[in-house]
Design a protein around this motif. Structure first.
Motif, PDB file in Angstrom:
ATOM      1  N   LEU A 178      15.260  17.552 -22.599  1.00 53.52           N
ATOM      2  CA  LEU A 178      14.540  18.714 -22.095  1.00 53.52           C
ATOM      3  C   LEU A 178      13.700  18.368 -20.874  1.00 53.52           C
ATOM      4  O   LEU A 178      13.513  19.196 -19.975  1.00 53.52           O
ATOM      5  CB  LEU A 178      13.667  19.322 -23.197  1.00 53.52           C
ATOM      6  N   ALA A 179      13.185  17.133 -20.820  1.00 54.72           N
ATOM      7  CA  ALA A 179      12.459  16.701 -19.625  1.00 54.72           C
ATOM      8  C   ALA A 179      13.410  16.637 -18.431  1.00 54.72           C
ATOM      9  O   ALA A 179      13.062  17.063 -17.312  1.00 54.72           O
ATOM     10  CB  ALA A 179      11.797  15.345 -19.862  1.00 54.72           C
ATOM     11  N   ARG A 180      14.606  16.118 -18.645  1.00 55.48           N
ATOM     12  CA  ARG A 180      15.600  16.098 -17.563  1.00 55.48           C
ATOM     13  C   ARG A 180      15.923  17.525 -17.117  1.00 55.48           C
ATOM     14  O   ARG A 180      16.014  17.814 -15.923  1.00 55.48           O
ATOM     15  CB  ARG A 180      16.883  15.390 -18.004  1.00 55.48           C
ATOM     16  N   ALA A 181      16.080  18.415 -18.084  1.00 57.06           N
ATOM     17  CA  ALA A 181      16.414  19.799 -17.744  1.00 57.06           C
ATOM     18  C   ALA A 181      15.319  20.433 -16.896  1.00 57.06           C
ATOM     19  O   ALA A 181      15.599  21.210 -15.975  1.00 57.06           O
ATOM     20  CB  ALA A 181      16.642  20.613 -19.019  1.00 57.06           C
ATOM     21  N   ALA A 182      14.066  20.092 -17.194  1.00 62.95           N
ATOM     22  CA  ALA A 182      12.948  20.637 -16.418  1.00 62.95           C
ATOM     23  C   ALA A 182      12.989  20.150 -14.969  1.00 62.95           C
ATOM     24  O   ALA A 182      12.605  20.877 -14.043  1.00 62.95           O
ATOM     25  CB  ALA A 182      11.623  20.257 -17.063  1.00 62.95           C
ATOM     26  N   ILE A 183      13.450  18.927 -14.765  1.00 58.92           N
ATOM     27  CA  ILE A 183      13.592  18.400 -13.407  1.00 58.92           C
ATOM     28  C   ILE A 183      14.809  19.015 -12.720  1.00 58.92           C
ATOM     29  O   ILE A 183      14.739  19.447 -11.559  1.00 58.92           O
ATOM     30  CB  ILE A 183      13.691  16.864 -13.431  1.00 58.92           C
ATOM     31  N   TYR A 184      15.939  19.089 -13.426  1.00 54.88           N
ATOM     32  CA  TYR A 184      17.138  19.694 -12.836  1.00 54.88           C
ATOM     33  C   TYR A 184      16.863  21.131 -12.393  1.00 54.88           C
ATOM     34  O   TYR A 184      17.350  21.580 -11.344  1.00 54.88           O
ATOM     35  CB  TYR A 184      18.290  19.718 -13.845  1.00 54.88           C
ATOM     36  N   ALA A 185      16.081  21.862 -13.183  1.00 52.53           N
ATOM     37  CA  ALA A 185      15.830  23.271 -12.906  1.00 52.53           C
ATOM     38  C   ALA A 185      15.039  23.483 -11.623  1.00 52.53           C
ATOM     39  O   ALA A 185      14.966  24.605 -11.119  1.00 52.53           O
ATOM     40  CB  ALA A 185      15.093  23.917 -14.080  1.00 52.53           C
ATOM     41  N   GLN A 186      14.453  22.419 -11.090  1.00 53.15           N
ATOM     42  CA  GLN A 186      13.720  22.514  -9.831  1.00 53.15           C
ATOM     43  C   GLN A 186      14.592  22.159  -8.621  1.00 53.15           C
ATOM     44  O   GLN A 186      14.088  21.970  -7.518  1.00 53.15           O
ATOM     45  CB  GLN A 186      12.483  21.616  -9.878  1.00 53.15           C
ATOM     46  N   GLY A 187      15.892  22.046  -8.858  1.00 54.54           N
ATOM     47  CA  GLY A 187      16.823  21.839  -7.756  1.00 54.54           C
ATOM     48  C   GLY A 187      16.808  20.440  -7.200  1.00 54.54           C
ATOM     49  O   GLY A 187      16.902  20.241  -5.980  1.00 54.54           O
ATOM     50  N   ILE A 188      16.761  19.450  -8.068  1.00 57.95           N
ATOM     51  CA  ILE A 188      16.629  18.058  -7.640  1.00 57.95           C
ATOM     52  C   ILE A 188      17.885  17.593  -6.901  1.00 57.95           C
ATOM     53  O   ILE A 188      19.007  17.872  -7.318  1.00 57.95           O
ATOM     54  CB  ILE A 188      16.338  17.157  -8.859  1.00 57.95           C
ATOM     55  N   ASP A 189      17.689  16.889  -5.798  1.00 57.98           N
ATOM     56  CA  ASP A 189      18.794  16.299  -5.038  1.00 57.98           C
ATOM     57  C   ASP A 189      18.762  14.771  -5.096  1.00 57.98           C
ATOM     58  O   ASP A 189      19.810  14.126  -5.172  1.00 57.98           O
ATOM     59  CB  ASP A 189      18.725  16.735  -3.574  1.00 57.98           C
ATOM     60  N   ILE A 190      17.555  14.209  -5.033  1.00 54.93           N
ATOM     61  CA  ILE A 190      17.372  12.750  -5.117  1.00 54.93           C
ATOM     62  C   ILE A 190      16.424  12.493  -6.277  1.00 54.93           C
ATOM     63  O   ILE A 190      15.248  12.861  -6.232  1.00 54.93           O
ATOM     64  CB  ILE A 190      16.818  12.171  -3.804  1.00 54.93           C
ATOM     65  N   TYR A 191      16.952  11.891  -7.309  1.00 59.29           N
ATOM     66  CA  TYR A 191      16.251  11.714  -8.585  1.00 59.29           C
ATOM     67  C   TYR A 191      15.724  10.280  -8.653  1.00 59.29           C
ATOM     68  O   TYR A 191      16.477   9.317  -8.532  1.00 59.29           O
ATOM     69  CB  TYR A 191      17.249  11.981  -9.712  1.00 59.29           C
ATOM     70  N   ILE A 192      14.404  10.136  -8.835  1.00 60.51           N
ATOM     71  CA  ILE A 192      13.755   8.828  -8.876  1.00 60.51           C
ATOM     72  C   ILE A 192      13.599   8.394 -10.327  1.00 60.51           C
ATOM     73  O   ILE A 192      13.037   9.134 -11.145  1.00 60.51           O
ATOM     74  CB  ILE A 192      12.376   8.899  -8.184  1.00 60.51           C
ATOM     75  N   ALA A 193      14.081   7.191 -10.663  1.00 55.78           N
ATOM     76  CA  ALA A 193      14.039   6.710 -12.042  1.00 55.78           C
ATOM     77  C   ALA A 193      13.539   5.268 -12.095  1.00 55.78           C
ATOM     78  O   ALA A 193      14.289   4.343 -12.411  1.00 55.78           O
ATOM     79  CB  ALA A 193      15.421   6.818 -12.692  1.00 55.78           C
ATOM     80  N   PRO A 194      12.257   5.045 -11.812  1.00 52.99           N
ATOM     81  CA  PRO A 194      11.707   3.691 -11.966  1.00 52.99           C
ATOM     82  C   PRO A 194      11.691   3.318 -13.440  1.00 52.99           C
ATOM     83  O   PRO A 194      11.526   4.175 -14.315  1.00 52.99           O
ATOM     84  CB  PRO A 194      10.291   3.820 -11.396  1.00 52.99           C
ATOM     85  N   THR A 195      11.849   2.025 -13.722  1.00 59.18           N
ATOM     86  CA  THR A 195      12.022   1.611 -15.108  1.00 59.18           C
ATOM     87  C   THR A 195      11.494   0.202 -15.339  1.00 59.18           C
ATOM     88  O   THR A 195      11.178  -0.529 -14.398  1.00 59.18           O
ATOM     89  CB  THR A 195      13.515   1.679 -15.495  1.00 59.18           C
ATOM     90  N   ALA A 196      11.407  -0.160 -16.628  1.00 59.30           N
ATOM     91  CA  ALA A 196      11.152  -1.546 -17.031  1.00 59.30           C
ATOM     92  C   ALA A 196      12.275  -2.027 -17.941  1.00 59.30           C
ATOM     93  O   ALA A 196      12.118  -3.030 -18.645  1.00 59.30           O
ATOM     94  CB  ALA A 196       9.798  -1.655 -17.730  1.00 59.30           C
ATOM     95  N   ASP A 197      13.385  -1.307 -17.957  1.00 62.09           N
ATOM     96  CA  ASP A 197      14.507  -1.586 -18.858  1.00 62.09           C
ATOM     97  C   ASP A 197      15.610  -2.297 -18.084  1.00 62.09           C
ATOM     98  O   ASP A 197      16.221  -1.722 -17.182  1.00 62.09           O
ATOM     99  CB  ASP A 197      15.020  -0.270 -19.441  1.00 62.09           C
ATOM    100  N   ALA A 198      15.872  -3.553 -18.458  1.00 61.10           N
ATOM    101  CA  ALA A 198      16.880  -4.355 -17.757  1.00 61.10           C
ATOM    102  C   ALA A 198      18.184  -4.479 -18.545  1.00 61.10           C
ATOM    103  O   ALA A 198      19.054  -5.261 -18.176  1.00 61.10           O
ATOM    104  CB  ALA A 198      16.324  -5.751 -17.469  1.00 61.10           C
ATOM    105  N   ARG A 199      18.331  -3.699 -19.600  1.00 64.30           N
ATOM    106  CA  ARG A 199      19.525  -3.819 -20.440  1.00 64.30           C
ATOM    107  C   ARG A 199      20.707  -3.074 -19.838  1.00 64.30           C
ATOM    108  O   ARG A 199      20.547  -2.178 -19.011  1.00 64.30           O
ATOM    109  CB  ARG A 199      19.223  -3.286 -21.842  1.00 64.30           C
ATOM    110  N   ASP A 200      21.902  -3.444 -20.283  1.00 62.05           N
ATOM    111  CA  ASP A 200      23.107  -2.793 -19.784  1.00 62.05           C
ATOM    112  C   ASP A 200      23.098  -1.296 -20.088  1.00 62.05           C
ATOM    113  O   ASP A 200      23.646  -0.498 -19.314  1.00 62.05           O
ATOM    114  CB  ASP A 200      24.352  -3.433 -20.406  1.00 62.05           C
TER     115      ASP A 200
END
Length: 321
Positions: A178-200
């Motif tokens: 639902l959080a992703r959907a809230a971002i998609y609904a704003q017409g996202i073109d370049i999606y920023i996904a900073p992370t601390a997850d190094a797993r495959d």
């Protein structure tokens, strides 16, 4: 200038943990390096300023906290930043000097209430030096809940730029449909996904988001080692059994059909570059538009509370309302 194309840079690095100046210096040097290569949008990892305290327990167990752990956390608090504040002014000046959009993961101190709560935050700066907005992580993951408070819907931020709309989510909140959907609904073109997850498995996540949102995904992770932790850190014993490399990275750039534009970078510090063709975003939505022709609002509907949550209201404010 043809705004259909934009060169971007994703940073994979780590500062000296709890050392605010080390982080600021590294943001400056790596941003200048990226800008010299022509990047107009530069992304730094999750809580790069002042670092992700991987492996540290802060003296906490269920039902108890140690005095040493409290002192340790106080050090983390002291190395965090106010937004806006002195550090954001310097970062804005850097973005203006380089003429870039600068996106930085930071630990933010609460300025409004107790000043005792920290937030895991993305901060956005424009090429004119303005602080364009921020996003606070909605749900800190696992033991992160000991360090950071929960963000609210008021910072589900998307920024208009000449290169399309830019916004995103932090690390595991990208697993929240639902959080992703809230971002998609704003017409996202370049999606920023900073992370601390190094797993495959993280690679599967960012490729899925790109394909689902029909957007570019820029994922930035830290390359962190034990040597990036200060020598006088009280929690070094927490790392005794850990390998020297604490985070191997895995930063990547993904296109709107889920293909890599820049392959994951592992086991070293560095910069990833790509020139994004924004026409490909529109082309990719020919057969799938998650909040357009492929949505079914007659069946499914998402309600987002985008109001800022306040724990204290003055009676004078209520009268004005």
């Amino acid at each position: 200038m043809d705004n259909r194309y934009v060169k971007v840079a994703v940073v994979q690095a780590a500062p000296i943990l709890f050392d605010k100046q080390s982080a600021m210096d590294k943001i400056g040097s790596m941003s200048r390096q990226a800008a010299a290569e022509g990047a107009k949008l530069i992304v730094f990892p999750e809580v790069f300023l002042p670092g992700y305290p991987r492996g540290l327990g802060f003296g906490a167990r269920v039902g108890s906290r140690t005095e040493e752990g409290r002192q340790h956390w106080r050090r983390y608090w002291a190395s965090s930043i106010d937004i806006p504040g002195a550090e954001t002014e310097l970062l804005g000046e850097l973005a203006k000097e380089l003429g870039v959009y600068l996106i930085v993961g930071a630990v933010e101190r609460d300025r409004e209430f107790s000043r005792g709560t920290l937030y895991n935050t993305i901060v956005y700066f424009g090429p004119d030096g303005d602080l364009l907005g921020k996003h606070r992580k909605l749900v800190p993951t696992g033991s992160e809940r000991l360090l950071w408070g929960q963000g609210d819907g008021s910072t589900l931020t998307v920024i208009d730029t000449p290169y399309g709309r830019i916004g995103g989510l932090i690390c595991w909140e990208n697993y929240m449909p639902l959080a992703r959907a809230a971002i998609y609904a704003q017409g996202i073109d370049i999606y920023i996904a900073p992370t601390a997850d190094a797993r495959d498995s993280w690679q599967a996540t960012i490729r899925h988001i790109a394909c689902e949102g029909r957007c570019y995904v820029l994922s930035s992770n830290q390359y962190a080692t034990k040597s990036s932790y200060p020598a006088d850190l009280a929690g070094h014993e927490d790392l005794r059994e850990d390998d020297e490399i604490l985070s191997r990275g895995g930063s990547a750039i993904v296109g709107p059909l889920g293909e890599y534009v820049a392959e994951p970078l592992y086991d070293k510090e560095g910069l990833l570059f790509a020139t994004l063709d924004l026409d490909q975003v529109a082309q990719s939505r020919f057969d799938f538009d998650v909040v357009g022709h492929y949505s079914r609002p007659d069946i499914f509907r998402l309600i987002v509370n985008d109001a800022k949550q306040e724990i204290v209201k003055k009676s004078s404010d209520l009268v004005r309302e």
